[in-house]
Design an enzyme around this catalytic site. Structure first.
Site, PDB file in Angstrom:
ATOM      1  N   ARG A   1      -0.927  -5.555   4.544  1.00 36.15           N
ATOM      2  CA  ARG A   1      -0.121  -5.029   3.441  1.00 36.15           C
ATOM      3  C   ARG A   1       1.075  -4.260   3.995  1.00 36.15           C
ATOM      4  O   ARG A   1       0.974  -3.615   5.032  1.00 36.15           O
ATOM      5  CB  ARG A   1      -0.948  -4.078   2.567  1.00 36.15           C
ATOM      6  CG  ARG A   1      -2.183  -4.709   1.977  1.00 36.15           C
ATOM      7  CD  ARG A   1      -3.026  -3.712   1.210  1.00 36.15           C
ATOM      8  NE  ARG A   1      -3.540  -2.686   2.112  1.00 36.15           N
ATOM      9  CZ  ARG A   1      -4.441  -1.776   1.775  1.00 36.15           C
ATOM     10  NH1 ARG A   1      -4.932  -1.744   0.540  1.00 36.15           N
ATOM     11  NH2 ARG A   1      -4.856  -0.873   2.646  1.00 36.15           N
TER      12      ARG A   1
ATOM     13  N   ARG B   1       0.888  -1.171   0.000  1.00 33.65           N
ATOM     14  CA  ARG B   1       0.000   0.000   0.000  1.00 33.65           C
ATOM     15  C   ARG B   1       0.915   1.208   0.000  1.00 33.65           C
ATOM     16  O   ARG B   1       1.748   1.367   0.894  1.00 33.65           O
ATOM     17  CB  ARG B   1      -0.895  -0.026   1.243  1.00 33.65           C
ATOM     18  CG  ARG B   1      -1.693   1.235   1.501  1.00 33.65           C
ATOM     19  CD  ARG B   1      -2.767   1.409   0.436  1.00 33.65           C
ATOM     20  NE  ARG B   1      -3.732   2.424   0.789  1.00 33.65           N
ATOM     21  CZ  ARG B   1      -3.552   3.727   0.654  1.00 33.65           C
ATOM     22  NH1 ARG B   1      -2.412   4.199   0.202  1.00 33.65           N
ATOM     23  NH2 ARG B   1      -4.509   4.566   0.978  1.00 33.65           N
TER      24      ARG B   1
ATOM     25  N   GLU C   1     -11.218   5.059  -5.216  1.00 36.15           N
ATOM     26  CA  GLU C   1     -11.559   3.635  -5.250  1.00 36.15           C
ATOM     27  C   GLU C   1     -11.869   3.241  -6.697  1.00 36.15           C
ATOM     28  O   GLU C   1     -12.263   4.087  -7.511  1.00 36.15           O
ATOM     29  CB  GLU C   1     -12.775   3.360  -4.364  1.00 36.15           C
ATOM     30  CG  GLU C   1     -12.527   3.636  -2.896  1.00 36.15           C
ATOM     31  CD  GLU C   1     -11.457   2.747  -2.294  1.00 36.15           C
ATOM     32  OE1 GLU C   1     -11.439   1.527  -2.571  1.00 36.15           O
ATOM     33  OE2 GLU C   1     -10.619   3.261  -1.537  1.00 36.15           O
TER      34      GLU C   1
END
Length: 189
Positions: free
Chosen positions: A92, A50, A58
């Site tokens: 992540r 990330r 999004e």
């Protein structure tokens, strides 16, 4: 004299370590969205990253697909350096990604107008300046007169999901009659 020799040896040693720095390079093998990459380590381990300090729209949001495409065009298939080893709640790795030619992927996405500086996690003045320039130049998502930040989009989507669940739970439940009850009702008529 001994002190000068020692300092000279120490300086040469430190310099040689810095010059022979063997940085680990990863290959970008996937782009999940504008700010999430999949890297392959030299020992063939997959790492989901990330990108820190930024937030892209999004995928289902306006400019979400464009942000993903920009990120893919910028770094898919290329070798990159990863800086950072913190992990988010999804497991992540959170960090900065830099191309071999020195381009910081995180900064470039903001610079070209495909991400916001994620102010909740960043106070970086350089990123703020890059975002402001992209806004003023109407680059990427800043072509939209009033773009919705992804954190607001996610919050709104979550609120709608909760409201839908509540509405569904409030619907009256009709109990089905058993076969015997249906036959009795049919017989009585």
């Amino acid at each position: 004299m001994l002190k000068k020799s020692f300092l000279l040896c120490l300086f040469v040693f430190i310099l040689s370590i810095g010059c022979n720095k063997n940085e680990t390079l990863y290959k970008v093998v996937g782009v999940k969205d504008g700010d999430t990459l999949v890297l392959l380590s030299p020992d063939n381990q997959s790492i989901t990253v990330r990108l820190s300090e930024i937030d892209c729209p999004e995928k289902s949001q306006a400019f979400g697909q464009a942000a993903k495409q920009f990120t893919s065009d910028l770094c898919f298939g290329k070798r990159v350096k990863l800086t950072g080893n913190q992990h988010d709640r999804y497991g992540r790795t959170v960090g900065q990604v830099e191309l071999e030619n020195g381009v910081n992927v995180n900064y470039e996405i903001v610079k070209q107008g495909y991400a916001w500086q994620y102010r909740a996690y960043s106070k970086n003045m350089e990123l703020a300046s890059l975002e402001q320039h992209a806004r003023e130049s109407h680059l990427g998502l800043w072509q939209d007169a009033n773009p919705t930040p992804p954190w607001n989009f996610r919050k709104e989507a979550k609120t709608q999901r909760v409201e839908k669940k509540v509405k569904k739970a409030k619907r009256p439940y009709k109990k089905r009659r058993s076969r015997k009850q249906r036959d009795t009702v049919a017989f009585e008529i």
